[in-house]
Design a protein around this motif. Structure first.
Motif, PDB file in Angstrom:
ATOM      1  N   THR A   1       0.804  -1.223   0.000  1.00 50.96           N
ATOM      2  CA  THR A   1       0.000   0.000   0.000  1.00 50.96           C
ATOM      3  C   THR A   1       0.836   1.273   0.000  1.00 50.96           C
ATOM      4  OG1 THR A   1      -0.163  -0.004   2.414  1.00 50.96           O
ATOM      5  CG2 THR A   1      -1.881  -1.180   1.195  1.00 50.96           C
ATOM      6  N   ALA A   2       2.129   1.164   0.312  1.00 50.14           N
ATOM      7  CA  ALA A   2       2.998   2.344   0.315  1.00 50.14           C
ATOM      8  C   ALA A   2       4.445   1.895   0.198  1.00 50.14           C
ATOM      9  CB  ALA A   2       2.809   3.164   1.598  1.00 50.14           C
ATOM     10  N   PHE A   3       5.255   2.729  -0.450  1.00 51.54           N
ATOM     11  CA  PHE A   3       6.684   2.427  -0.589  1.00 51.54           C
ATOM     12  C   PHE A   3       7.451   3.723  -0.779  1.00 51.54           C
ATOM     13  CE2 PHE A   3      10.452   1.676  -3.214  1.00 51.54           C
ATOM     14  CZ  PHE A   3      11.099   0.722  -2.453  1.00 51.54           C
ATOM     15  N   ARG A   4       8.562   3.861  -0.052  1.00 50.84           N
ATOM     16  CA  ARG A   4       9.453   5.010  -0.206  1.00 50.84           C
ATOM     17  C   ARG A   4      10.890   4.525  -0.061  1.00 50.84           C
ATOM     18  NH1 ARG A   4       7.258  10.291   0.980  1.00 50.84           N
ATOM     19  NH2 ARG A   4       9.267  10.947   1.836  1.00 50.84           N
ATOM     20  N   SER A   5      11.777   5.058  -0.885  1.00 52.44           N
ATOM     21  CA  SER A   5      13.200   4.781  -0.765  1.00 52.44           C
ATOM     22  C   SER A   5      13.937   6.110  -0.773  1.00 52.44           C
ATOM     23  CB  SER A   5      13.686   3.888  -1.912  1.00 52.44           C
ATOM     24  OG  SER A   5      15.046   3.563  -1.750  1.00 52.44           O
ATOM     25  N   MET A   6      14.497   6.477   0.385  1.00 49.51           N
ATOM     26  CA  MET A   6      15.179   7.753   0.571  1.00 49.51           C
ATOM     27  C   MET A   6      16.622   7.489   0.987  1.00 49.51           C
ATOM     28  SD  MET A   6      12.578   9.685  -0.063  1.00 49.51           S
ATOM     29  CE  MET A   6      13.071  11.321   0.504  1.00 49.51           C
ATOM     30  N   PRO A   7      17.498   8.485   0.883  1.00 53.85           N
ATOM     31  CA  PRO A   7      18.886   8.273   1.309  1.00 53.85           C
ATOM     32  C   PRO A   7      19.001   7.842   2.775  1.00 53.85           C
ATOM     33  CG  PRO A   7      18.711  10.278   0.007  1.00 53.85           C
ATOM     34  CD  PRO A   7      17.319   9.807   0.245  1.00 53.85           C
ATOM     35  N   GLU A   8      18.109   8.361   3.624  1.00 57.60           N
ATOM     36  CA  GLU A   8      18.212   8.069   5.062  1.00 57.60           C
ATOM     37  C   GLU A   8      17.451   6.805   5.467  1.00 57.60           C
ATOM     38  OE1 GLU A   8      18.227  12.408   4.110  1.00 57.60           O
ATOM     39  OE2 GLU A   8      16.735  10.812   3.843  1.00 57.60           O
ATOM     40  N   TYR A   9      16.418   6.429   4.710  1.00 58.29           N
ATOM     41  CA  TYR A   9      15.584   5.296   5.124  1.00 58.29           C
ATOM     42  C   TYR A   9      14.873   4.691   3.924  1.00 58.29           C
ATOM     43  CZ  TYR A   9      11.604   8.534   4.780  1.00 58.29           C
ATOM     44  OH  TYR A   9      10.677   9.434   4.320  1.00 58.29           O
ATOM     45  N   GLY A  10      14.410   3.461   4.131  1.00 59.41           N
ATOM     46  CA  GLY A  10      13.505   2.807   3.200  1.00 59.41           C
ATOM     47  C   GLY A  10      12.253   2.400   3.960  1.00 59.41           C
ATOM     48  N   TYR A  11      11.092   2.460   3.304  1.00 58.60           N
ATOM     49  CA  TYR A  11       9.828   2.193   3.992  1.00 58.60           C
ATOM     50  C   TYR A  11       8.884   1.449   3.065  1.00 58.60           C
ATOM     51  CZ  TYR A  11       5.063   3.064   5.630  1.00 58.60           C
ATOM     52  OH  TYR A  11       3.759   2.917   5.998  1.00 58.60           O
ATOM     53  N   VAL A  12       8.173   0.458   3.616  1.00 55.44           N
ATOM     54  CA  VAL A  12       7.133  -0.245   2.875  1.00 55.44           C
ATOM     55  C   VAL A  12       6.002  -0.581   3.839  1.00 55.44           C
ATOM     56  CG1 VAL A  12       8.115  -2.559   3.264  1.00 55.44           C
ATOM     57  CG2 VAL A  12       6.674  -2.138   1.251  1.00 55.44           C
ATOM     58  N   CYS A  13       4.780  -0.618   3.325  1.00 58.81           N
ATOM     59  CA  CYS A  13       3.623  -1.038   4.118  1.00 58.81           C
ATOM     60  C   CYS A  13       2.849  -2.084   3.334  1.00 58.81           C
ATOM     61  CB  CYS A  13       2.711   0.145   4.440  1.00 58.81           C
ATOM     62  SG  CYS A  13       1.284  -0.302   5.474  1.00 58.81           S
ATOM     63  N   GLY A  14       2.497  -3.179   4.007  1.00 60.22           N
ATOM     64  CA  GLY A  14       1.703  -4.230   3.393  1.00 60.22           C
ATOM     65  C   GLY A  14       0.390  -4.419   4.125  1.00 60.22           C
ATOM     66  N   ASP A  15      -0.657  -4.739   3.375  1.00 60.85           N
ATOM     67  CA  ASP A  15      -1.981  -5.015   3.930  1.00 60.85           C
ATOM     68  C   ASP A  15      -2.296  -6.489   3.689  1.00 60.85           C
ATOM     69  OD1 ASP A  15      -4.642  -5.299   4.596  1.00 60.85           O
ATOM     70  OD2 ASP A  15      -5.331  -3.533   3.492  1.00 60.85           O
ATOM     71  N   ALA A  16      -2.364  -7.289   4.768  1.00 63.09           N
ATOM     72  CA  ALA A  16      -2.636  -8.720   4.658  1.00 63.09           C
ATOM     73  C   ALA A  16      -3.983  -9.098   5.251  1.00 63.09           C
ATOM     74  CB  ALA A  16      -1.524  -9.511   5.336  1.00 63.09           C
ATOM     75  N   THR A  17      -4.888  -8.137   5.390  1.00 63.59           N
ATOM     76  CA  THR A  17      -6.185  -8.394   6.021  1.00 63.59           C
ATOM     77  C   THR A  17      -6.925  -9.533   5.338  1.00 63.59           C
ATOM     78  OG1 THR A  17      -6.314  -6.031   6.549  1.00 63.59           O
ATOM     79  CG2 THR A  17      -8.326  -7.316   6.786  1.00 63.59           C
ATOM     80  N   SER A  18      -6.955  -9.525   4.008  1.00 57.38           N
ATOM     81  CA  SER A  18      -7.742 -10.510   3.256  1.00 57.38           C
ATOM     82  C   SER A  18      -7.229 -11.931   3.437  1.00 57.38           C
ATOM     83  CB  SER A  18      -7.734 -10.160   1.765  1.00 57.38           C
ATOM     84  OG  SER A  18      -8.339  -8.909   1.536  1.00 57.38           O
ATOM     85  N   ALA A  19      -5.978 -12.090   3.841  1.00 56.98           N
ATOM     86  CA  ALA A  19      -5.394 -13.427   3.964  1.00 56.98           C
ATOM     87  C   ALA A  19      -5.954 -14.199   5.148  1.00 56.98           C
ATOM     88  CB  ALA A  19      -3.878 -13.320   4.082  1.00 56.98           C
ATOM     89  N   TYR A  20      -6.627 -13.515   6.088  1.00 57.39           N
ATOM     90  CA  TYR A  20      -7.067 -14.166   7.322  1.00 57.39           C
ATOM     91  C   TYR A  20      -8.532 -14.594   7.298  1.00 57.39           C
ATOM     92  CZ  TYR A  20      -2.560 -13.198   9.399  1.00 57.39           C
ATOM     93  OH  TYR A  20      -1.210 -13.183   9.664  1.00 57.39           O
ATOM     94  N   ALA A  21      -9.178 -14.481   6.161  1.00 57.22           N
ATOM     95  CA  ALA A  21     -10.535 -15.033   5.955  1.00 57.22           C
ATOM     96  C   ALA A  21     -11.506 -14.606   7.052  1.00 57.22           C
ATOM     97  CB  ALA A  21     -10.480 -16.555   5.856  1.00 57.22           C
TER      98      ALA A  21
END
Length: 279
Positions: free
Chosen positions: A78-98
């Motif tokens: 749902t989100a991704f950023r790659s910067m000189p100071e940090y890298g960031y990602v967000c995942g949504d796994a709600t649907s996997a839990y039925a």
């Protein structure tokens, strides 16, 4: 840092590992999946353990993981950023839990070069017990009193601070939940090397829960400088210092909080400041 949140559900060769992660330092795995395909594809050990969420670095809800053999049990980035100071990602796994979860957003932040913050934002239809899972090749050093664990592999190490309201109960084992030779007692292939399996179980049931894992990674020649402080209202602040500047991460773990789980503030060696807030 490896992270997965995929549109392909837990069918065929896919595993039930949405929002799972792995961490390596110099090629040495400090957090890795458990199990393996033994003695071949489709055996009980492979399908009833290795492919299941219990063998991944993800989350169980009341002891249950993601739905197997369902192409709808998916994740998404749902989100991704790659910067000189940090890298960031967000995942949504709600649907996997039925239906066992109504929200599972996992935020993964790498403060370059070697501090990782994993923050989980969880919500279930009713109060639940949550299990935070991590697997390693070697035995972990656990300190439940201070809610920390250490993973070591040769000269690489990773100290993990686990944070959540009311804390966790810790447990680790090197036993498989199912025998690798289940259904194949005469298999001649060498059995999988035993691994260590860590479970942190929330001490109180809750409908909403936020969890933070602060992972500080180093070796004999490199140990990151950091401090971690708790503020009122289940808010934690992480400060890191390096040659290229400083970073401050504010983590709001209040179960009913409307604030973003993560706020990142970086200042480079020239005094330039950047601020980023997660949704």
């Amino acid at each position: 840092v490896s992270f997965k949140s995929s549109p392909y559900g837990g069918v065929s060769h896919s595993y039930c590992d949405q929002n799972g992660f792995a961490i390596l330092k110099g090629g040495r795995a400090l957090a890795r999946p458990g199990g393996e395909r033994y003695p071949q594809h489709g055996t009980p050990f492979h399908t009833e353990y290795t492919q299941q969420t219990i063998a991944q670095n993800s989350i169980l809800v009341d002891g249950f993981g993601q739905k197997r053999k369902d192409s709808r049990a998916v994740g998404r980035i749902t989100a991704f950023r790659s910067m000189p100071e940090y890298g960031y990602v967000c995942g949504d796994a709600t649907s996997a839990y039925a239906g066992r979860l109504t929200r599972f957003s996992r935020h993964v932040l790498l403060l370059r070069p070697s501090v990782v913050c994993v923050v989980d934002d969880l919500e279930a239809p009713e109060a639940a017990e949550y299990q935070w899972l991590m697997h390693a090749s070697d035995q972990l050093d656990l300190d439940e009193r201070y809610q920390t664990l250490v993973s070591r592999r040769a000269d690489a190490s990773m100290k993990v601070h686990l944070l959540t309201p009311n804390g966790f109960r810790f447990h680790q084992t090197d036993q498989w939940p199912i025998s690798p030779k289940e259904g194949y007692p005469t298999a001649t292939k060498t059995e999988p090397r035993k691994l260590w399996h860590f479970t942190a179980t929330s001490k109180r049931r809750a409908k909403n829960r936020r969890i933070a894992a602060i992972m500080v990674i180093g070796d004999q020649d490199e140990q990151p400088r950091y401090d971690l402080n708790q503020l009122p209202g289940d808010v934690f602040v992480l400060n890191t210092r390096g040659q290229d500047g400083t970073a401050t991460v504010r983590m709001d773990l209040g179960a009913s909080s409307s604030s973003p789980p993560l706020e990142i503030r970086c200042t480079d060696a020239h005094g330039k400041e950047t601020v980023f807030k997660t949704e």
